[in-house]
Enzyme design. Structure first.
Site, PDB file in Angstrom:
ATOM      1  N   MET A  49      97.722  -7.649 -39.711  1.00 49.98           N
ATOM      2  CA  MET A  49      98.195  -7.501 -41.135  1.00 49.98           C
ATOM      3  C   MET A  49      96.725  -8.109 -41.807  1.00 49.98           C
ATOM      4  O   MET A  49      96.364  -9.140 -41.662  1.00 49.98           O
ATOM      5  CB  MET A  49      99.201  -8.359 -41.698  1.00 49.98           C
ATOM      6  CG  MET A  49      99.600  -8.460 -42.968  1.00 49.98           C
ATOM      7  SD  MET A  49      99.941  -6.883 -43.576  1.00 49.98           S
ATOM      8  CE  MET A  49     101.677  -6.448 -43.124  1.00 49.98           C
ATOM      9  N   ASP A  50      96.285  -7.268 -42.634  1.00 46.64           N
ATOM     10  CA  ASP A  50      95.014  -7.742 -43.416  1.00 46.64           C
ATOM     11  C   ASP A  50      95.637  -8.434 -44.670  1.00 46.64           C
ATOM     12  O   ASP A  50      96.249  -7.914 -45.543  1.00 46.64           O
ATOM     13  CB  ASP A  50      94.124  -6.592 -43.627  1.00 46.64           C
ATOM     14  CG  ASP A  50      93.602  -5.747 -42.569  1.00 46.64           C
ATOM     15  OD1 ASP A  50      93.507  -6.611 -41.327  1.00 46.64           O
ATOM     16  OD2 ASP A  50      93.083  -4.523 -42.824  1.00 46.64           O
TER      17      ASP A  50
ATOM     18  N   GLY B 152      90.928  -1.042 -48.783  1.00 49.63           N
ATOM     19  CA  GLY B 152      91.933  -0.974 -47.747  1.00 49.63           C
ATOM     20  C   GLY B 152      91.348  -0.540 -46.571  1.00 49.63           C
ATOM     21  O   GLY B 152      90.061   0.264 -46.275  1.00 49.63           O
TER      22      GLY B 152
ATOM     23  N   THR C 177      85.356  -1.379 -45.811  1.00 50.50           N
ATOM     24  CA  THR C 177      86.130  -2.192 -44.658  1.00 50.50           C
ATOM     25  C   THR C 177      86.920  -1.077 -43.588  1.00 50.50           C
ATOM     26  O   THR C 177      86.627  -1.115 -42.556  1.00 50.50           O
ATOM     27  CB  THR C 177      87.367  -2.719 -45.235  1.00 50.50           C
ATOM     28  OG1 THR C 177      86.771  -3.836 -45.964  1.00 50.50           O
ATOM     29  CG2 THR C 177      88.064  -3.427 -44.270  1.00 50.50           C
TER      30      THR C 177
ATOM     31  N   ASP D  89      86.484   2.473 -38.704  1.00 44.05           N
ATOM     32  CA  ASP D  89      87.727   2.976 -38.175  1.00 44.05           C
ATOM     33  C   ASP D  89      88.121   4.355 -38.332  1.00 44.05           C
ATOM     34  O   ASP D  89      88.414   5.194 -37.424  1.00 44.05           O
ATOM     35  CB  ASP D  89      88.723   2.024 -38.381  1.00 44.05           C
ATOM     36  CG  ASP D  89      88.357   0.672 -37.954  1.00 44.05           C
ATOM     37  OD1 ASP D  89      87.585   0.386 -36.798  1.00 44.05           O
ATOM     38  OD2 ASP D  89      89.067  -0.428 -38.388  1.00 44.05           O
TER      39      ASP D  89
ATOM     40  N   ALA E 238      94.980  -0.005 -34.723  1.00 45.36           N
ATOM     41  CA  ALA E 238      96.002   0.771 -35.664  1.00 45.36           C
ATOM     42  C   ALA E 238      95.190   1.589 -36.543  1.00 45.36           C
ATOM     43  O   ALA E 238      95.682   2.724 -36.965  1.00 45.36           O
ATOM     44  CB  ALA E 238      96.905  -0.211 -36.326  1.00 45.36           C
TER      45      ALA E 238
END
Length: 290
Positions: free
Chosen positions: A16-17, A270, A233, A237, A46
Site C-alpha cells: 500500500m503506497d 499514482g 512514480t 513499472d 503488483a
C-alpha cells in the site's frame, strides 16, 4: 511463445503506497509542508502485473499480503485489474507499505517496508505449476533474493523467458545473472550493476524523458513521446509490464511500445493506477509518430 498476449507470471511485491505531495523534496534534517496525502495500491510486482494485464496479456501474480486492512484492498486491486490472484498468500502481520513523496517537478523519493513481502521465502508447488505454464516470468527485488533465484532457475528449466527488473538495486549473484534472459534497468541501476549487465543476452535501459536503450543482437535507442509529466512514480513499472506483454513482437517493437506505456503513466498520479490500457498507449504512440 505466442506472438501476442504472452502468458505472464509476476513474482514480486505488493504494497500500500502512502503518498505525500509537496513543492520540493526535503533534504536530510529538513521538514517541509505537504499539500496532499493519499493512499494507493502499489509495490513494484503488483504495479508491473497490473500494467501487463492492462496491456492485454493474461497475468498471474505470486506474492503475499498481510492479514491487516490493507491486505484485502490489495487483493481486490489485483483481481479487479484482471490479474489472477490465486497464488497471492495471506500472512499473519502487516502488508508491505511504501511511503512516497512527490514534488512539483514530478520527482519522487520512496521508502519501502516489506511487511508480508519479506515472508515470500520459497516457492510452493502451486507457484511452480503456474510458472511452468507461463511464457514469461517477470521479477523485481522487493522480495527475498533467494526466492527470485529459485524461481528463475525453475523457469529456465521449463523454457520460460525470464525478465528481471533489479530494483531496489543490489549486487546480483551469479546464479541470478546466469538465469536472466532480459534485464530491465534505469541508468543508475545499470551503472551499479556494471559489467554484470554484459552477461545478460538482452539489456533494456530506461532513459527517463529521453526514452530507452537496447543492447542485444543489435544496439539502438528509442525516443519517448513528449508529455507533460505529473508523477513519474509508476512510469518504470508501467514500462516493465508493457515490455513483458509486448516482448514476443521483438525487442525494437516491444521497447517502442513500452516507452509509450511509461510515458503515458507519467501523465497520471499514482503507481498501479497510472498505467494505461492498450488503446490509451497506442493512441499516445501514434500521436507522437505523426
Amino acid at each position: 511463445m505466442s506472438a501476442s498476449n504472452p502468458r505472464i507470471v509476476v513474482l514480486g511485491s505488493i504494497n500500500m503506497d502512502l503518498i505525500t505531495r509537496t513543492p520540493s523534496l526535503p533534504v536530510p534534517g529538513e521538514t517541509v509542508l505537504g499539500t496532499s496525502f493519499t493512499t494507493a495500491p502499489g509495490g513494484k510486482g503488483a504495479n508491473q502485473a497490473i500494467a501487463a494485464a492492462k496491456s492485454g496479456s493474461p497475468v498471474a501474480f505470486i506474492g503475499a499480503v498481510g492479514d491487516d486492512e490493507f491486505g484485502e484492498t490489495l487483493r481486490h486491486t489485483l483481481s479487479s485489474a484482471g490479474v489472477d490472484d490465486s497464488a497471492l498468500r495471506t500472512a499473519a502481520g502487516s502488508s508491505g507499505i511504501a511511503t512516497i513523496t512527490v514534488d512539483d517537478r514530478a520527482e519522487n523519493s520512496i521508502v519501502v517496508v516489506p511487511g508480508a513481502n519479506g515472508g515470500v521465502r520459497e516457492l510452493e508447488d502451486d507457484d511452480r505449476a503456474i510458472i511452468a505454464n507461463a511464457d514469461i516470468l517477470l521479477c523485481q527485488l522487493e522480495i527475498p533474493l533467494d526466492t527470485v533465484v529459485a524461481a528463475f532457475r525453475y523457469a529456465r528449466s521449463h523454457g520460460v523467458t525470464t525478465m528481471l527488473n533489479p530494483s531496489p538495486v543490489q549486487d546480483l549473484p551469479d546464479a541470478l545473472v546466469a538465469n536472466t534472459d532480459v534485464l530491465v534497468v534505469n541508468e543508475a541501476e545499470e551503472a551499479r550493476i556494471g559489467h554484470r549487465a554484459h552477461e545478460v543476452e538482452h539489456v533494456v535501459t530506461t532513459l527517463g524523458e529521453r526514452g530507452a536503450r537496447y543492447r542485444g543482437s543489435e544496439s539502438f535507442e528509442v525516443s519517448a513521446p513528449r508529455i507533460e509529466a505529473v508523477d513519474t512514480t509508476g512510469a518504470g513499472d508501467a514500462f516493465a509490464g508493457a515490455l513483458a506483454a509486448s516482448w514476443p513482437s521483438g525487442p525494437r517493437s516491444a521497447i517502442e511500445w513500452a516507452t509509450a506505456a511509461g510515458s503515458f503513466a507519467a501523465t497520471r498520479p499514482g503507481a498501479s493506477t497510472s498505467s494505461g490500457t492498450r488503446v490509451e498507449i497506442d493512441t499516445l504512440r501514434d500521436a507522437a509518430a505523426r
